[in-house]
Design a protein around this motif. Structure first.
Motif, PDB file in Angstrom:
ATOM      1  N   ILE A  17       0.879  -1.163   0.000  1.00 33.73           N
ATOM      2  CA  ILE A  17       0.000   0.000   0.000  1.00 33.73           C
ATOM      3  C   ILE A  17       0.916   1.212   0.000  1.00 33.73           C
ATOM      4  O   ILE A  17       1.779   1.346   0.865  1.00 33.73           O
ATOM      5  N   VAL A  18       0.749   2.080  -0.982  1.00 35.58           N
ATOM      6  CA  VAL A  18       1.636   3.225  -1.163  1.00 35.58           C
ATOM      7  C   VAL A  18       0.858   4.511  -0.899  1.00 35.58           C
ATOM      8  O   VAL A  18      -0.285   4.666  -1.351  1.00 35.58           O
ATOM      9  N   GLU A  19       1.488   5.413  -0.165  1.00 32.93           N
ATOM     10  CA  GLU A  19       0.910   6.721   0.143  1.00 32.93           C
ATOM     11  C   GLU A  19       1.829   7.804  -0.410  1.00 32.93           C
ATOM     12  O   GLU A  19       3.010   7.866  -0.057  1.00 32.93           O
ATOM     13  N   ILE A  20       1.296   8.644  -1.285  1.00 33.54           N
ATOM     14  CA  ILE A  20       2.068   9.744  -1.875  1.00 33.54           C
ATOM     15  C   ILE A  20       1.454  11.067  -1.434  1.00 33.54           C
ATOM     16  O   ILE A  20       0.262  11.314  -1.653  1.00 33.54           O
ATOM     17  N   LEU A  21       2.270  11.912  -0.832  1.00 35.72           N
ATOM     18  CA  LEU A  21       1.817  13.248  -0.447  1.00 35.72           C
ATOM     19  C   LEU A  21       1.775  14.153  -1.674  1.00 35.72           C
ATOM     20  O   LEU A  21       2.379  13.849  -2.711  1.00 35.72           O
ATOM     21  N   PRO A  22       1.051  15.268  -1.583  1.00 38.83           N
ATOM     22  CA  PRO A  22       1.017  16.208  -2.712  1.00 38.83           C
ATOM     23  C   PRO A  22       2.422  16.593  -3.165  1.00 38.83           C
ATOM     24  O   PRO A  22       3.306  16.872  -2.348  1.00 38.83           O
ATOM     25  N   GLY A  23       2.637  16.547  -4.473  1.00 39.12           N
ATOM     26  CA  GLY A  23       3.936  16.882  -5.041  1.00 39.12           C
ATOM     27  C   GLY A  23       4.909  15.727  -5.097  1.00 39.12           C
ATOM     28  O   GLY A  23       6.019  15.872  -5.608  1.00 39.12           O
ATOM     29  N   GLY A  24       4.506  14.563  -4.575  1.00 37.60           N
ATOM     30  CA  GLY A  24       5.393  13.415  -4.552  1.00 37.60           C
ATOM     31  C   GLY A  24       5.223  12.504  -5.749  1.00 37.60           C
ATOM     32  O   GLY A  24       4.392  12.733  -6.634  1.00 37.60           O
ATOM     33  N   GLY A  25       6.025  11.444  -5.751  1.00 35.55           N
ATOM     34  CA  GLY A  25       5.957  10.473  -6.832  1.00 35.55           C
ATOM     35  C   GLY A  25       7.340   9.966  -7.189  1.00 35.55           C
ATOM     36  O   GLY A  25       8.288  10.072  -6.409  1.00 35.55           O
TER      37      GLY A  25
END
Length: 273
Positions: free
Chosen positions: A72-80
């Motif tokens: 399960i992956v969580e990306i914050l705004p601006g991430g990737g």
């Protein structure tokens, strides 16, 4: 059709007053990883990913399940990531449970929202980004693609659950149905990622015992699941990890629907050593 909901509340840490009782278990046939243990302290940071963390729920283990890993992956705004996959042999299946993100594959950008699915073939050039102001969470299944001489490589897939039909299992009056993101009649694909839905009272009425390995993440509802010789109560946010030939069945008592994301390996000869 009822509107779809997908469990996505992860992280945090239990209070110091919480008891240690838990349904977390690891056996020689299966594992149950309940949502209560998917805390902040068990996340991993991935190389070449920015503003991202992952809960690694499954990885190949000798003598257990050996075909896949599931995050399960969580990306914050601006991430990737501009380099999400480090191994050119590995294919990916992605399913978004909250938020929106963009996957660019071979120069073409695809917007994925909650409920979106993507299949990325092995050896692809792709990137992933969260260009929104909200956190995005998605499931990522990774598997080494088993090349077959004379069989062409499978193409990419981008779809959404709302665009995929639910296929009821025979003689169940629609109480047990499967949403398939990959065509089960296409032997080019060596893995499937489906959503299985049980209406209240629905059941798997026999002990499934088969060669396919499974990762089952409960998206919605609750049920009792038979794993090998044990009945285990599971609910939204719990993960079940099954090795080949682990007997399995379930009963969904309600009051609402019981739904899970299901990985399985398919369409290939068994390796002989």
């Amino acid at each position: 059709m009822n509107p779809s909901t997908y469990y996505s509340a992860l992280g945090g840490l239990p209070s110091q007053t919480q008891t240690l009782s838990s349904k977390a278990v690891f056996t020689t046939a299966y594992a149950v990883i309940p949502k209560t243990v998917m805390t902040d302290i068990v996340t991993s940071l991935l190389p070449h990913w920015d503003r991202t963390r992952a809960w690694i729920l499954a990885r190949p283990m000798t003598g257990f399940a050996e075909t896949f890993s599931q995050y399960i992956v969580e990306i914050l705004p601006g991430g990737g990531s501009a380099r999400p996959e480090p191994d050119a042999r590995v294919q990916a299946a992605l399913f978004v449970v909250s938020g929106c993100m963009a996957v660019t594959l071979d120069g073409e950008k695809h917007e994925l929202k909650t409920g979106s699915f993507a299949y990325v073939p092995a050896g692809s050039v792709w990137t992933i980004s969260n260009d929104t102001g909200e956190v995005v969470r998605f499931h990522w299944v990774r598997k080494v693609f088993k090349v077959v001489d004379g069989l062409e490589a499978p193409p990419a897939i981008f779809s959404h659950e709302d665009d995929c039909a639910m296929h009821p299992m025979p003689d169940t009056d629609g109480r047990w149905a499967t949403t398939r993101f990959i065509d089960p009649s296409d032997p080019r694909y060596d893995m499937h990622l489906n959503i299985v839905t049980f209406e209240p009272g629905g059941t798997i009425p026999f002990m499934e015992t088969h060669v396919m390995e499974h990762g089952l993440y409960v998206l919605e509802g609750k049920a009792v699941y038979r794993l090998n010789a044990d009945w285990v109560e599971v609910e939204a946010g719990d993960f079940m990890w099954l090795r080949a030939f682990c007997p399995q069945a379930c009963y969904a008592g309600g009051p609402g629907r019981f739904r899970y994301l299901l990985y399985k390996d398919v369409n290939r000869h068994a390796d002989l050593w």
